[in-house]
Design a protein around this motif. Structure first.
Motif, short mmCIF file in Angstrom:
data_model
loop_
_atom_site.label_atom_id
_atom_site.label_comp_id
_atom_site.label_asym_id
_atom_site.label_seq_id
_atom_site.Cartn_x
_atom_site.Cartn_y
_atom_site.Cartn_z
N GLY A 9 1.02 -1.79 0.32
CA GLY A 9 -0.17 0.02 -0.06
C GLY A 9 0.37 1.52 0.07
O GLY A 9 2.03 0.98 -0.53
N PRO A 10 0.28 2.63 0.35
CA PRO A 10 1.08 4.18 0.41
C PRO A 10 2.43 3.30 1.22
O PRO A 10 2.16 3.27 2.96
CB PRO A 10 0.20 4.71 0.86
N LEU A 11 3.39 3.72 1.09
CA LEU A 11 4.56 3.62 1.34
C LEU A 11 4.43 4.58 3.21
O LEU A 11 4.90 4.54 4.15
CB LEU A 11 6.35 3.65 0.91
N GLU A 12 3.48 5.87 2.31
CA GLU A 12 3.80 6.76 3.45
C GLU A 12 3.44 6.50 5.08
O GLU A 12 3.13 6.97 5.71
CB GLU A 12 3.18 8.35 2.79
N ASP A 13 2.18 5.94 4.78
CA ASP A 13 1.29 5.19 6.28
C ASP A 13 1.96 4.21 6.54
O ASP A 13 1.56 3.40 7.17
CB ASP A 13 0.34 4.16 5.15
N LEU A 14 3.25 4.03 6.48
CA LEU A 14 3.72 2.21 7.14
C LEU A 14 4.89 3.08 8.28
O LEU A 14 5.77 4.04 8.06
CB LEU A 14 4.72 1.64 6.29
N THR A 15 5.32 2.55 9.24
CA THR A 15 5.85 2.70 9.95
C THR A 15 7.40 1.71 10.07
O THR A 15 6.54 0.47 10.94
CB THR A 15 5.15 2.96 11.46
N LEU A 16 8.31 1.69 9.98
CA LEU A 16 9.19 0.23 9.97
C LEU A 16 10.15 1.10 11.18
O LEU A 16 10.94 2.25 11.33
CB LEU A 16 10.40 0.88 8.26
N THR A 17 10.63 -0.25 11.53
CA THR A 17 11.43 -0.21 12.54
C THR A 17 12.34 -1.18 12.44
O THR A 17 12.73 -2.07 12.85
CB THR A 17 10.84 -0.39 14.11
N PRO A 18 14.15 -0.44 11.34
CA PRO A 18 15.09 -1.14 11.13
C PRO A 18 15.64 -1.90 12.72
O PRO A 18 16.23 -0.77 13.17
CB PRO A 18 15.22 -1.22 10.00
N ASN A 19 16.09 -2.91 12.60
CA ASN A 19 17.27 -2.79 13.41
C ASN A 19 18.90 -1.88 13.46
O ASN A 19 19.42 -2.59 12.18
CB ASN A 19 17.67 -4.46 13.29
N PRO A 20 19.07 -1.40 14.14
CA PRO A 20 20.05 -0.22 13.28
C PRO A 20 21.60 -1.10 13.45
O PRO A 20 22.38 -0.52 13.26
CB PRO A 20 20.18 0.57 14.72
N GLU A 21 22.07 -2.38 13.97
CA GLU A 21 22.42 -3.13 14.00
C GLU A 21 23.01 -3.62 12.66
O GLU A 21 23.60 -4.29 11.90
CB GLU A 21 22.95 -4.10 15.42
N GLU A 22 22.16 -3.72 11.97
CA GLU A 22 22.02 -4.40 10.47
C GLU A 22 21.24 -3.60 9.54
O GLU A 22 21.90 -3.86 8.34
CB GLU A 22 20.42 -5.43 10.58
#
Length: 85
Positions: A9-22
């Motif tokens: 869907g719309p990327l603006e609606d996503l909340t991504l929380t990537p692992n900062p170590e990776e």
């Protein structure tokens, strides 16, 4: 590694929380950008002074998609848009 292709869907609606170590940074590339020849290239590797292998690379300003991610992207493009890639 298990690549997954999905419509999120719309990327603006996503909340991504990537692992900062990776993951240092998250960015997106539209399909049309990936299909433009000026954004496609190859990296040639040598071993012991001789040609060893060539891998795809996709360009986007300061970002470069390379390695296994570029290989998976190239295979996905071949499947998603045959004849255009």
């Amino acid at each position: 590694v298990a690549p997954i292709v999905a419509n999120l869907g719309p990327l603006e609606d996503l909340t991504l929380t990537p692992n900062p170590e990776e993951v240092e940074e998250v960015f997106t590339l539209p399909l049309e950008h990936l299909l433009r020849e000026e954004n496609q290239g190859y990296t040639h590797f040598r071993t012991a002074g001789r040609y060893a292998y060539t891998l795809p690379v996709f360009l986007n300003g300061p970002h470069r998609v390379w390695g296994l991610t570029a290989i998976i992207t190239e295979l996905a493009l071949e499947l998603l848009v045959p004849g255009r890639y």
